[in-house]
Design an enzyme around this catalytic site. Structure first.
Site, PDB file in Angstrom:
ATOM      1  N   MET A  99      -3.192  -7.134  13.213  1.00  0.00           N
ATOM      2  CA  MET A  99      -1.534  -7.611  12.464  1.00  0.00           C
ATOM      3  C   MET A  99      -1.656  -8.724  12.893  1.00  0.00           C
ATOM      4  SD  MET A  99      -1.239  -5.774   9.791  1.00  0.00           S
ATOM      5  CE  MET A  99      -0.450  -6.886   9.195  1.00  0.00           C
TER       6      MET A  99
ATOM      7  N   ASP B  60      -4.597  -9.211   9.526  1.00  0.00           N
ATOM      8  CA  ASP B  60      -4.355  -8.748   7.699  1.00  0.00           C
ATOM      9  C   ASP B  60      -2.980 -10.012   8.423  1.00  0.00           C
ATOM     10  OD1 ASP B  60      -2.651  -8.091   5.729  1.00  0.00           O
ATOM     11  OD2 ASP B  60      -2.743  -6.091   6.742  1.00  0.00           O
TER      12      ASP B  60
ATOM     13  N   MET C  81       3.662   0.549   1.965  1.00  0.00           N
ATOM     14  CA  MET C  81       5.474   0.043   3.492  1.00  0.00           C
ATOM     15  C   MET C  81       6.012   1.440   2.713  1.00  0.00           C
ATOM     16  SD  MET C  81       5.506  -3.843   2.863  1.00  0.00           S
ATOM     17  CE  MET C  81       3.903  -4.719   3.166  1.00  0.00           C
TER      18      MET C  81
ATOM     19  N   GLY D 135       3.409 -13.593   2.977  1.00  0.00           N
ATOM     20  CA  GLY D 135       3.506 -15.281   3.102  1.00  0.00           C
ATOM     21  C   GLY D 135       3.948 -14.946   4.462  1.00  0.00           C
TER      22      GLY D 135
ATOM     23  N   GLY E 174      -1.492 -13.895   6.949  1.00  0.00           N
ATOM     24  CA  GLY E 174      -1.283 -15.372   7.555  1.00  0.00           C
ATOM     25  C   GLY E 174      -2.920 -16.307   7.333  1.00  0.00           C
TER      26      GLY E 174
ATOM     27  N   ASP F 195      -1.358  -2.270   0.168  1.00  0.00           N
ATOM     28  CA  ASP F 195      -0.618  -2.116   2.040  1.00  0.00           C
ATOM     29  C   ASP F 195       0.674  -1.454   1.140  1.00  0.00           C
ATOM     30  OD1 ASP F 195      -1.045  -4.392   3.500  1.00  0.00           O
ATOM     31  OD2 ASP F 195      -1.133  -5.878   1.799  1.00  0.00           O
TER      32      ASP F 195
ATOM     33  N   SER G  53      -5.559  -9.556  -0.671  1.00  0.00           N
ATOM     34  CA  SER G  53      -3.997  -8.215  -0.526  1.00  0.00           C
ATOM     35  C   SER G  53      -3.551  -8.660  -2.461  1.00  0.00           C
ATOM     36  CB  SER G  53      -2.965  -8.960   0.213  1.00  0.00           C
ATOM     37  OG  SER G  53      -1.294  -7.506   0.214  1.00  0.00           O
TER      38      SER G  53
ATOM     39  N   HIS H  39      -7.132  -4.772  -1.371  1.00  0.00           N
ATOM     40  CA  HIS H  39      -6.681  -5.007  -0.010  1.00  0.00           C
ATOM     41  C   HIS H  39      -5.057  -4.332  -0.072  1.00  0.00           C
ATOM     42  CE1 HIS H  39      -4.639  -4.549   4.657  1.00  0.00           C
ATOM     43  NE2 HIS H  39      -4.058  -5.108   4.205  1.00  0.00           N
TER      44      HIS H  39
ATOM     45  N   PHE I   3       5.529  -7.750   5.108  1.00  0.00           N
ATOM     46  CA  PHE I   3       6.312  -8.961   3.943  1.00  0.00           C
ATOM     47  C   PHE I   3       4.605  -9.816   3.592  1.00  0.00           C
ATOM     48  CE2 PHE I   3       9.834  -7.770   6.116  1.00  0.00           C
ATOM     49  CZ  PHE I   3      10.554  -7.260   4.771  1.00  0.00           C
TER      50      PHE I   3
ATOM     51  N   MET J  23       1.097   1.418   5.753  1.00  0.00           N
ATOM     52  CA  MET J  23       2.445   1.334   6.944  1.00  0.00           C
ATOM     53  C   MET J  23       3.300   1.959   6.244  1.00  0.00           C
ATOM     54  SD  MET J  23       2.119  -3.017   6.177  1.00  0.00           S
ATOM     55  CE  MET J  23       1.164  -2.291   4.876  1.00  0.00           C
TER      56      MET J  23
ATOM     57  N   GLY K 166      -3.528 -12.346   1.267  1.00  0.00           N
ATOM     58  CA  GLY K 166      -2.550 -11.770   0.084  1.00  0.00           C
ATOM     59  C   GLY K 166      -1.767 -13.560  -0.265  1.00  0.00           C
TER      60      GLY K 166
ATOM     61  N   HIS L 100      -4.054   0.291   3.460  1.00  0.00           N
ATOM     62  CA  HIS L 100      -3.238   0.058   4.818  1.00  0.00           C
ATOM     63  C   HIS L 100      -1.999   0.884   4.635  1.00  0.00           C
ATOM     64  CE1 HIS L 100      -1.082  -3.479   7.700  1.00  0.00           C
ATOM     65  NE2 HIS L 100      -1.214  -1.669   7.871  1.00  0.00           N
TER      66      HIS L 100
HETATM   67  C1  DX5 Z   1       2.000  -7.224   5.741  1.00  0.00           C
HETATM   68  C2  DX5 Z   1       0.355  -7.080   5.219  1.00  0.00           C
HETATM   69  C3  DX5 Z   1      -0.635  -7.634   4.619  1.00  0.00           C
HETATM   70  C4  DX5 Z   1       0.337  -9.076   3.712  1.00  0.00           C
HETATM   71  C5  DX5 Z   1      -1.108 -10.229   3.768  1.00  0.00           C
HETATM   72  O1  DX5 Z   1       2.418  -6.041   6.327  1.00  0.00           O
HETATM   73  O2  DX5 Z   1       0.154  -6.297   5.560  1.00  0.00           O
HETATM   74  O3  DX5 Z   1      -1.692  -7.058   3.721  1.00  0.00           O
HETATM   75  O4  DX5 Z   1      -0.348  -8.685   2.301  1.00  0.00           O
HETATM   76  O5  DX5 Z   1      -0.112 -10.657   3.316  1.00  0.00           O
HETATM   77  P1  DX5 Z   1      -0.851 -12.675   3.672  1.00  0.00           P
HETATM   78  O6  DX5 Z   1      -1.504 -12.775   3.533  1.00  0.00           O
HETATM   79  O7  DX5 Z   1      -0.028 -13.607   2.291  1.00  0.00           O
HETATM   80  O8  DX5 Z   1       0.169 -12.832   4.745  1.00  0.00           O
HETATM   81 ZN    ZN Z   2      -2.270  -5.386   4.719  1.00  0.00          ZN
END
Ligand code: DX5
Ligand code: ZN
Length: 221
Positions: free
Chosen positions: A137, A175, A37, A145, A177, A35, A8, A33, A143, A68, A197, A66
């Site tokens: 998800m 997606d 937002m 991390g 953690g 994201d 990501s 990937h 976010f 959002m 990510g 993705h």
């Molecule tokens: C969260 C995103 C994820 C995020 C994953 O809203 O959709 O794609 O970047 O990041 P990590 O792998 O750090 O949880």
């Molecule tokens: Zn994502």
């Protein structure tokens, strides 16, 4: 199929984006990937079309976008034009999800549907046959991390059953953690695609970390 790894870009160094894209190009990763937002569907704003177009110029692997965002239908064509190969919209953001999936198919992208941690998989029962990717998800979106939500494993089992029951060829993407500790268990449970990510970009050796994630499906225990 061996597991696909989708780093990501949200966790990349935006002041060195070209360098990080190059690293992914040279790695064993499969997809980028991305994201998007909007600050409305999720409590954060990331990047949009101009950045995706810029990434497309350098990326040598498919772009997994993705969304959002609220009302994603409005922007599907623009994201397809920007270079998306896979687009995931949120179940929770679509009033007419069936139509949205049809629109994605017409645009020639793989049709993805993302579900928040509180959304049960069986709500996809009437559309799963036409979905290419379900993005489960495993954190609340917004976010990078964050900590992995363990209930995701139950959702993978439910989704797997639904996919089999409906004769769907949908792939399961996880997606949020994902790390070197849970990757193997996720693959064993039925995950086909792992987004990562923080695990990739906070690593001192991202190439080796991607390789380890990719090898997690051949791990014995
Ligand atoms: C969260 C995103 C994820 C995020 C994953 O809203 O959709 O794609 O970047 O990041 P990590 O792998 O750090 O949880
Ligand atoms: Zn994502």
């Amino acid at each position: 199929m061996s597991v696909l790894i989708a780093p990501s870009i949200l966790s990349a160094d935006f002041s060195n984006l070209q360098r990080d894209i190059k690293m992914i190009n040279e790695s064993k990763a499969d997809w980028f990937h991305l994201d998007v937002m909007d600050g409305v569907f999720v409590p954060n704003i990331s990047f949009g079309l101009p950045v995706i177009k810029a990434i497309k110029k350098h990326a040598r692997k498919p772009l997994d976008v993705h969304l959002m965002i609220v009302d994603p239908d409005k922007y599907l064509a623009a994201f397809a034009d920007a270079g998306a190969a896979i687009i995931s919209v949120h179940y929770e953001a679509c009033t007419h999800l069936h139509r949205t999936i049809q629109n994605m198919r017409q645009l020639g992208v793989l049709a993805g549907v993302a579900i928040n941690p509180h959304t049960p998989c069986n709500l996809l029962s009437e559309v799963i046959a036409n979905v290419d990717v379900v993005c489960v998800m495993s954190v609340n979106p917004g976010f990078g991390g964050q900590r992995f939500i363990r209930n995701t494993f139950n959702k993978i089992y439910d989704l797997k059953n639904l996919i089999l029951q409906k004769g769907s060829s949908a792939k399961i993407e996880i997606d949020g953690g994902v790390d070197l500790k849970n990757a193997h268990e996720l693959i064993k449970a039925g995950a086909d695609i792992l987004v990562a990510g923080n695990t990739v970009f906070s690593s001192t050796d991202p190439l080796a970390t991607i390789l380890e994630l990719k090898a997690a499906d051949t791990q014995l225990v």
